[in-house]
Write a protein that holds these residues in place. Structure first.
Motif, PDB file in Angstrom:
ATOM      1  N   GLY A   1     -13.401 115.778  64.234  1.00 17.21           N
ATOM      2  CA  GLY A   1     -12.381 116.183  63.278  1.00 17.21           C
ATOM      3  C   GLY A   1     -11.676 115.034  62.587  1.00 17.21           C
ATOM      4  O   GLY A   1     -10.570 115.204  62.064  1.00 17.21           O
ATOM      5  N   ILE A   2     -12.309 113.829  62.537  1.00 12.93           N
ATOM      6  CA  ILE A   2     -11.682 112.682  61.881  1.00 12.93           C
ATOM      7  C   ILE A   2     -12.400 112.305  60.581  1.00 12.93           C
ATOM      8  O   ILE A   2     -12.079 111.291  59.973  1.00 12.93           O
ATOM      9  CB  ILE A   2     -11.647 111.450  62.813  1.00 12.93           C
ATOM     10  N   THR A   3     -13.355 113.142  60.188  1.00 11.88           N
ATOM     11  CA  THR A   3     -14.117 112.896  58.961  1.00 11.88           C
ATOM     12  C   THR A   3     -14.171 114.182  58.152  1.00 11.88           C
ATOM     13  O   THR A   3     -14.422 115.255  58.712  1.00 11.88           O
ATOM     14  CB  THR A   3     -15.549 112.423  59.290  1.00 11.88           C
ATOM     15  N   VAL A   4     -13.928 114.070  56.861  1.00 13.60           N
ATOM     16  CA  VAL A   4     -13.996 115.263  56.015  1.00 13.60           C
ATOM     17  C   VAL A   4     -15.453 115.590  55.724  1.00 13.60           C
ATOM     18  O   VAL A   4     -16.341 114.744  55.857  1.00 13.60           O
ATOM     19  CB  VAL A   4     -13.219 115.058  54.696  1.00 13.60           C
ATOM     20  N   ALA A   5     -15.707 116.829  55.340  1.00 15.43           N
ATOM     21  CA  ALA A   5     -17.060 117.226  54.949  1.00 15.43           C
ATOM     22  C   ALA A   5     -17.362 116.635  53.571  1.00 15.43           C
ATOM     23  O   ALA A   5     -16.655 116.921  52.607  1.00 15.43           O
ATOM     24  CB  ALA A   5     -17.177 118.741  54.917  1.00 15.43           C
ATOM     25  N   VAL A   6     -18.394 115.808  53.505  1.00  9.35           N
ATOM     26  CA  VAL A   6     -18.758 115.151  52.255  1.00  9.35           C
ATOM     27  C   VAL A   6     -19.906 115.910  51.609  1.00  9.35           C
ATOM     28  O   VAL A   6     -21.002 115.985  52.172  1.00  9.35           O
ATOM     29  CB  VAL A   6     -19.159 113.676  52.485  1.00  9.35           C
ATOM     30  N   VAL A   7     -19.647 116.482  50.453  1.00  8.03           N
ATOM     31  CA  VAL A   7     -20.691 117.164  49.689  1.00  8.03           C
ATOM     32  C   VAL A   7     -21.325 116.116  48.789  1.00  8.03           C
ATOM     33  O   VAL A   7     -20.754 115.701  47.781  1.00  8.03           O
ATOM     34  CB  VAL A   7     -20.108 118.320  48.857  1.00  8.03           C
ATOM     35  N   ALA A   8     -22.527 115.666  49.164  1.00  6.97           N
ATOM     36  CA  ALA A   8     -23.135 114.505  48.508  1.00  6.97           C
ATOM     37  C   ALA A   8     -23.882 114.841  47.231  1.00  6.97           C
ATOM     38  O   ALA A   8     -24.174 113.948  46.426  1.00  6.97           O
ATOM     39  CB  ALA A   8     -24.090 113.798  49.476  1.00  6.97           C
TER      40      ALA A   8
ATOM     41  N   GLY B   1     -29.080 103.028  59.091  1.00  4.84           N
ATOM     42  CA  GLY B   1     -29.131 104.423  58.655  1.00  4.84           C
ATOM     43  C   GLY B   1     -28.909 105.433  59.764  1.00  4.84           C
ATOM     44  O   GLY B   1     -28.038 106.311  59.670  1.00  4.84           O
ATOM     45  N   ILE B   2     -29.669 105.334  60.849  1.00  7.07           N
ATOM     46  CA  ILE B   2     -29.559 106.305  61.936  1.00  7.07           C
ATOM     47  C   ILE B   2     -28.208 106.213  62.642  1.00  7.07           C
ATOM     48  O   ILE B   2     -27.539 107.233  62.851  1.00  7.07           O
ATOM     49  CB  ILE B   2     -30.723 106.136  62.934  1.00  7.07           C
ATOM     50  N   PRO B   3     -27.746 105.003  63.008  1.00  4.41           N
ATOM     51  CA  PRO B   3     -26.397 104.924  63.596  1.00  4.41           C
ATOM     52  C   PRO B   3     -25.313 105.433  62.639  1.00  4.41           C
ATOM     53  O   PRO B   3     -24.345 106.061  63.076  1.00  4.41           O
ATOM     54  CB  PRO B   3     -26.219 103.423  63.873  1.00  4.41           C
ATOM     55  N   GLY B   4     -25.477 105.170  61.335  1.00  3.50           N
ATOM     56  CA  GLY B   4     -24.489 105.637  60.367  1.00  3.50           C
ATOM     57  C   GLY B   4     -24.428 107.155  60.310  1.00  3.50           C
ATOM     58  O   GLY B   4     -23.334 107.742  60.262  1.00  3.50           O
ATOM     59  N   LEU B   5     -25.600 107.799  60.317  1.00  4.97           N
ATOM     60  CA  LEU B   5     -25.635 109.263  60.322  1.00  4.97           C
ATOM     61  C   LEU B   5     -25.008 109.804  61.604  1.00  4.97           C
ATOM     62  O   LEU B   5     -24.236 110.769  61.581  1.00  4.97           O
ATOM     63  CB  LEU B   5     -27.080 109.755  60.188  1.00  4.97           C
ATOM     64  N   GLY B   6     -25.340 109.161  62.731  1.00  5.81           N
ATOM     65  CA  GLY B   6     -24.769 109.593  64.008  1.00  5.81           C
ATOM     66  C   GLY B   6     -23.256 109.472  64.016  1.00  5.81           C
ATOM     67  O   GLY B   6     -22.550 110.357  64.530  1.00  5.81           O
ATOM     68  N   LEU B   7     -22.734 108.383  63.435  1.00  4.87           N
ATOM     69  CA  LEU B   7     -21.286 108.188  63.389  1.00  4.87           C
ATOM     70  C   LEU B   7     -20.628 109.237  62.501  1.00  4.87           C
ATOM     71  O   LEU B   7     -19.541 109.749  62.827  1.00  4.87           O
ATOM     72  CB  LEU B   7     -20.966 106.782  62.866  1.00  4.87           C
ATOM     73  N   TYR B   8     -21.281 109.572  61.376  1.00  4.41           N
ATOM     74  CA  TYR B   8     -20.717 110.600  60.492  1.00  4.41           C
ATOM     75  C   TYR B   8     -20.675 111.949  61.195  1.00  4.41           C
ATOM     76  O   TYR B   8     -19.646 112.645  61.160  1.00  4.41           O
ATOM     77  CB  TYR B   8     -21.542 110.705  59.208  1.00  4.41           C
ATOM     78  N   LEU B   9     -21.767 112.321  61.865  1.00  4.65           N
ATOM     79  CA  LEU B   9     -21.801 113.599  62.566  1.00  4.65           C
ATOM     80  C   LEU B   9     -20.786 113.627  63.709  1.00  4.65           C
ATOM     81  O   LEU B   9     -20.129 114.645  63.959  1.00  4.65           O
ATOM     82  CB  LEU B   9     -23.214 113.871  63.094  1.00  4.65           C
ATOM     83  N   ALA B  10     -20.638 112.485  64.399  1.00  5.20           N
ATOM     84  CA  ALA B  10     -19.654 112.403  65.470  1.00  5.20           C
ATOM     85  C   ALA B  10     -18.242 112.549  64.913  1.00  5.20           C
ATOM     86  O   ALA B  10     -17.381 113.225  65.502  1.00  5.20           O
ATOM     87  CB  ALA B  10     -19.801 111.078  66.220  1.00  5.20           C
TER      88      ALA B  10
ATOM     89  N   GLY C   1     -12.428 109.934  55.210  1.00  9.22           N
ATOM     90  CA  GLY C   1     -11.910 110.075  56.568  1.00  9.22           C
ATOM     91  C   GLY C   1     -11.977 108.771  57.348  1.00  9.22           C
ATOM     92  O   GLY C   1     -12.436 107.738  56.855  1.00  9.22           O
ATOM     93  N   ILE C   2     -11.528 108.824  58.605  1.00  5.84           N
ATOM     94  CA  ILE C   2     -11.472 107.633  59.452  1.00  5.84           C
ATOM     95  C   ILE C   2     -12.865 107.167  59.856  1.00  5.84           C
ATOM     96  O   ILE C   2     -13.157 105.975  59.884  1.00  5.84           O
ATOM     97  CB  ILE C   2     -10.621 107.909  60.709  1.00  5.84           C
ATOM     98  N   GLY C   3     -13.745 108.114  60.181  1.00  6.84           N
ATOM     99  CA  GLY C   3     -15.099 107.758  60.608  1.00  6.84           C
ATOM    100  C   GLY C   3     -15.850 106.932  59.581  1.00  6.84           C
ATOM    101  O   GLY C   3     -16.399 105.868  59.904  1.00  6.84           O
ATOM    102  N   PRO C   4     -15.897 107.373  58.306  1.00 10.23           N
ATOM    103  CA  PRO C   4     -16.581 106.583  57.283  1.00 10.23           C
ATOM    104  C   PRO C   4     -15.957 105.205  57.060  1.00 10.23           C
ATOM    105  O   PRO C   4     -16.658 104.263  56.713  1.00 10.23           O
ATOM    106  CB  PRO C   4     -16.457 107.459  56.033  1.00 10.23           C
ATOM    107  N   PHE C   5     -14.624 105.093  57.245  1.00 12.83           N
ATOM    108  CA  PHE C   5     -14.004 103.768  57.154  1.00 12.83           C
ATOM    109  C   PHE C   5     -14.596 102.834  58.200  1.00 12.83           C
ATOM    110  O   PHE C   5     -15.007 101.710  57.889  1.00 12.83           O
ATOM    111  CB  PHE C   5     -12.492 103.870  57.340  1.00 12.83           C
ATOM    112  N   VAL C   6     -14.650 103.296  59.447  1.00 12.68           N
ATOM    113  CA  VAL C   6     -15.183 102.468  60.534  1.00 12.68           C
ATOM    114  C   VAL C   6     -16.651 102.155  60.294  1.00 12.68           C
ATOM    115  O   VAL C   6     -17.099 101.003  60.424  1.00 12.68           O
ATOM    116  CB  VAL C   6     -14.996 103.180  61.887  1.00 12.68           C
ATOM    117  N   GLY C   7     -17.428 103.180  59.925  1.00 15.75           N
ATOM    118  CA  GLY C   7     -18.857 102.978  59.719  1.00 15.75           C
ATOM    119  C   GLY C   7     -19.164 102.027  58.585  1.00 15.75           C
ATOM    120  O   GLY C   7     -20.029 101.150  58.713  1.00 15.75           O
ATOM    121  N   ASN C   8     -18.463 102.162  57.469  1.00 17.12           N
ATOM    122  CA  ASN C   8     -18.723 101.289  56.326  1.00 17.12           C
ATOM    123  C   ASN C   8     -18.201  99.882  56.553  1.00 17.12           C
ATOM    124  O   ASN C   8     -18.786  98.916  56.056  1.00 17.12           O
ATOM    125  CB  ASN C   8     -18.118 101.893  55.060  1.00 17.12           C
TER     126      ASN C   8
END
Length: 264
Positions: free
Chosen positions: A138-145, A124-133, A207-214
């Motif tokens: 600028g490689i991740t879109v803003a996700v309205v959850a 969870g924490i690394p995933g949140l950090g990766l999303y914020l990074a 975006g690219i970040g969520p691909f890597v994280g997931n």
């Protein structure tokens, strides 16, 4: 007694049937999502607006009328669960429960919940950090959850959506896929890699970040499944992660508005 040639032919036919079954199941569920997501990321990357200035919405409103909004959202989640019902049916065989085969039963609830919580802490924490990074780079879109304007039924629907996502992803992309690919003769790490890449692929629209994280999450979950032989801890962990993401989005938005606010 059937001869050797007949047995070989029967095995080949069974492998072909299983392969087509996997293709059909994925085509009706998260495989289709992956294809749409790949098209989406291509569209985003070729758009004149930079990726970091784009946004996407999940669990968004389906109608301006409240009762229709609730109805559409509930039915959308409900019918998506039929893909889960399909794999449970396909894995069922006389004398062997599909729930037991998937490791999704109540034989060890305490251990499953504990393992799920540990996975949340590890991911969870690394995933949140990766999303914020990713947002900062600028490689991740803003996700309205989740919607900011809520009704009395908004949180129950968000909880239902979190459970649906956890069941769909863990029982299909991990449990079902691992069982069938083993039966097709795939090696353990080939299966883990394929499952992880599929998981990352259907998140590419973010975006690219969520691909890597997931994809990284898929490797961890796949490895845990091969060790434990159970999807229950994965479902617990995934449900918690999504509940926190969906329900906690307004709070997170207030903390990091520059990174989480949708593009205008």
């Amino acid at each position: 007694m059937p001869d050797e040639a007949g047995r070989v032919t029967a095995r080949s036919l069974n492998r072909a049937r299983l392969a087509w079954e996997v293709v059909i199941v994925l085509g009706l569920s998260l495989g289709a999502s992956a294809v749409y997501s790949i098209v989406s990321i291509i569209a985003r990357l070729t758009d004149t607006t930079p990726l970091g200035n784009q946004s996407t919405t999940i669990n968004g409103s389906q109608s301006t009328r409240e009762w229709l909004d609730f109805t559409y959202q509930f039915l959308g989640i409900f019918f998506e669960l039929f893909a889960v019902a399909l794999v449970l049916y396909l894995l069922w065989r006389p004398g062997s429960s599909s729930f037991r085969r998937l490791g999704f039963d109540l034989t060890r609830p305490g251990r499953d919940v504990t393992a799920g919580i540990l996975l949340v802490l590890a991911i969870g924490i690394p995933g949140l950090g990766l999303y914020l990074a990713g947002r900062a780079l600028g490689i991740t879109v803003a996700v309205v959850a989740s919607p900011i304007d809520t009704f009395w039924w908004t949180i129950p629907i968000l909880l239902f959506s979190a459970v649906r996502a956890a069941l769909s992803e863990e029982l299909i992309v991990v449990g079902y896929l691992f069982i069938r690919l083993r039966e097709l003769g795939w090696s353990t790490w080939t299966i883990i890699t394929a499952s992880a890449l599929l998981r990352g692929s259907y998140h590419l629209y973010q975006g690219i970040g969520p691909f890597v994280g997931n994809a990284a999450m898929g490797v961890v979950f796949g490895w845990c499944y091969t060790r434990w032989g159970r999807t229950a801890p994965l479902v617990v962990a995934h449900t918690i992660l999504d509940v926190v993401s969906f329900v906690g989005y307004p709070l997170a938005l207030s903390w990091w508005p520059a990174l989480l606010a949708p593009a205008t």
